[in-house]
Design an enzyme around this catalytic site. Structure first.
Site, PDB file in Angstrom:
ATOM      1  N   SER A  47       0.849  -1.188   0.000  1.00  0.00           N
ATOM      2  CA  SER A  47       0.000   0.000   0.000  1.00  0.00           C
ATOM      3  C   SER A  47       0.880   1.232   0.000  1.00  0.00           C
ATOM      4  O   SER A  47       1.956   1.247   0.607  1.00  0.00           O
ATOM      5  CB  SER A  47      -0.907   0.007   1.236  1.00  0.00           C
ATOM      6  OG  SER A  47      -1.517   1.276   1.423  1.00  0.00           O
ATOM      7  N   ARG A  76     -25.263  -5.633 -45.389  1.00  0.00           N
ATOM      8  CA  ARG A  76     -24.046  -5.125 -44.756  1.00  0.00           C
ATOM      9  C   ARG A  76     -24.440  -4.372 -43.499  1.00  0.00           C
ATOM     10  O   ARG A  76     -25.325  -3.515 -43.531  1.00  0.00           O
ATOM     11  CB  ARG A  76     -23.283  -4.198 -45.702  1.00  0.00           C
ATOM     12  CG  ARG A  76     -21.882  -3.782 -45.227  1.00  0.00           C
ATOM     13  CD  ARG A  76     -20.931  -4.980 -45.160  1.00  0.00           C
ATOM     14  NE  ARG A  76     -20.944  -5.759 -46.387  1.00  0.00           N
ATOM     15  CZ  ARG A  76     -20.233  -5.462 -47.469  1.00  0.00           C
ATOM     16  NH1 ARG A  76     -19.448  -4.409 -47.499  1.00  0.00           N
ATOM     17  NH2 ARG A  76     -20.295  -6.234 -48.542  1.00  0.00           N
TER      18      ARG A  76
END
Length: 376
Positions: free
Chosen positions: A271, A310
């Site tokens: 930490s 498409r």
């Protein structure tokens, strides 16, 4: 680092970039060139173009120097990278008849994406096998190690840590198998502008099937311009892998909590402000990568809405989404491997909470899971 899948931090922080290298923009564009080269060969073999035209195409493709930034900028006009790349090849070729023979841009893009995905999945499969080995070792080692089972956030009845690890193994093994099957089933895409191979009639289907053989891809479905199930199936299977490894990471995180202290990573994270902490950092990172995958999978499901012949935006949404999904999953797998490798199992702490109560058939079930350990 520019040839990884997305960003330097995201890819490198995962700890293993072998999958990501197959998902980069450079790899994607190189696969379009690979498609074009194989197409010239297939068209010549089918008698649709001359051997000389095919050779001219090969020469132009082999001589082309990919400029990823330039192609990206040029792609804006037509909406996909195949258009400027094919134009550049035609400018270089002494004979253009063998360039992009009867193809549409989606043929090139889809097949390139399939090639990248297949390669990424094969690399990922090896990494998943390594994770499975670690899990199998844990299951075998702790076949008889009692631990308190927990349901709905509360202590329940005793089980064994071997069975817990066996359950983790089973989920990873099956999700990896499903992903492998989906990836190996990916087909070539070659059907022309409206999916009817009119530009290469009467040789079109022969060219298609020869192209599939050259690229070692499935040859059916014959046309999947608007049938996006092949790629979506891979994407969903990838998300299942991510979910399987995230479950394990979550269990490691809660079992590493100070108040429980049954597991501890071999090299925990620290930490910036609390030096006493030993965070399960690899498991936390795994969770973070895997947590992105459900949203990406949902985007792929949305691409199934392809209109007419498409997709209008739906197709375009796939290119980055499936690569991001695979990259995030690969990073999650790599971080889980780091979490499991050398993990400390505090069996004394586990046993203290079980009060010597029976663990039922936990050991026998673990054995059955381990018997099915090897994937084909």
């Amino acid at each position: 680092m520019s040839d990884l899948s997305r960003t330097t931090y995201s890819d490198v922080a995962g700890g293993d970039t072998r999958v990501h290298e197959h998902l980069s923009d450079r790899a994607f564009l190189a696969a379009i060139l690979e498609f074009e080269r194989a197409l010239a060969d297939a068209a010549a073999e089918a008698g649709h173009i001359s051997p000389e035209s095919a050779q001219a195409a090969r020469d132009a493709i082999d001589a082309h120097q990919l400029d990823v930034t330039a192609i990206a900028a040029a792609s804006a006009a037509g909406g996909n990278p195949a258009i400027p790349l094919v134009a550049a090849l035609k400018e270089q070729a002494a004979d253009t008849a063998g360039i992009h023979v009867g193809a549409t841009s989606q043929d090139a893009v889809d097949t390139a994406l399939v090639l990248c995905v297949r390669r990424a999945v094969r690399e990922l499969d090896g990494q998943l096998s390594d994770v499975e080995t670690l899990l199998a070792d844990l299951a075998a080692t702790h076949r008889d190690s009692p631990v308190m089972g927990r349901t709905l956030g509360q202590q329940a009845l005793p089980t064994t840590f071997g069975l817990i690890a066996g359950g983790w193994l089973e989920a990873v093994r099956e999700s990896a198998r499903q992903l492998g099957l989906a990836a190996e089933a990916l087909p070539v895409q070659y059907a022309g502008a409206t999916g009817n191979l009119v530009a290469t009639h009467p040789h079109g289907i022969d060219v298609h099937d020869r192209l599939a053989r050259h690229l070692r891809l499935a040859d059916r479905p014959l046309v999947w311009h608007t049938n996006r199930l092949p790629l979506v199936s891979v994407g969903l299977a990838t998300a299942q892998v991510a979910g399987a490894v995230r479950k394990i990471a979550g269990d490691i995180i809660v079992s590493s909590a100070t108040e429980i202290a049954e597991l501890a990573e071999a090299t925990p994270g620290g930490s910036s402000s609390m030096p006493h902490k030993a965070n399960p950092a690899a498991a936390v990172a795994c969770d973070g990568y895997a947590r992105r995958t459900p949203g990406l999978a949902a985007t792929l499901l949305d691409t199934l809405d392809c209109r007419w012949q498409r997709g209008t935006g739906s197709w375009h949404a796939e290119w980055q989404t499936i690569r991001d999904l695979l990259a995030a999953t690969a990073s999650a797998v790599a971080r889980l491997h780091a979490s499991l490798d050398g993990i400390r199992v505090h069996t004394d702490t586990m046993a203290q909470r079980t009060a010597d109560r029976a663990t039922g058939h936990a050991a026998e079930i673990t054995d059955l899971i381990l018997e099915g350990e090897t994937r084909d």
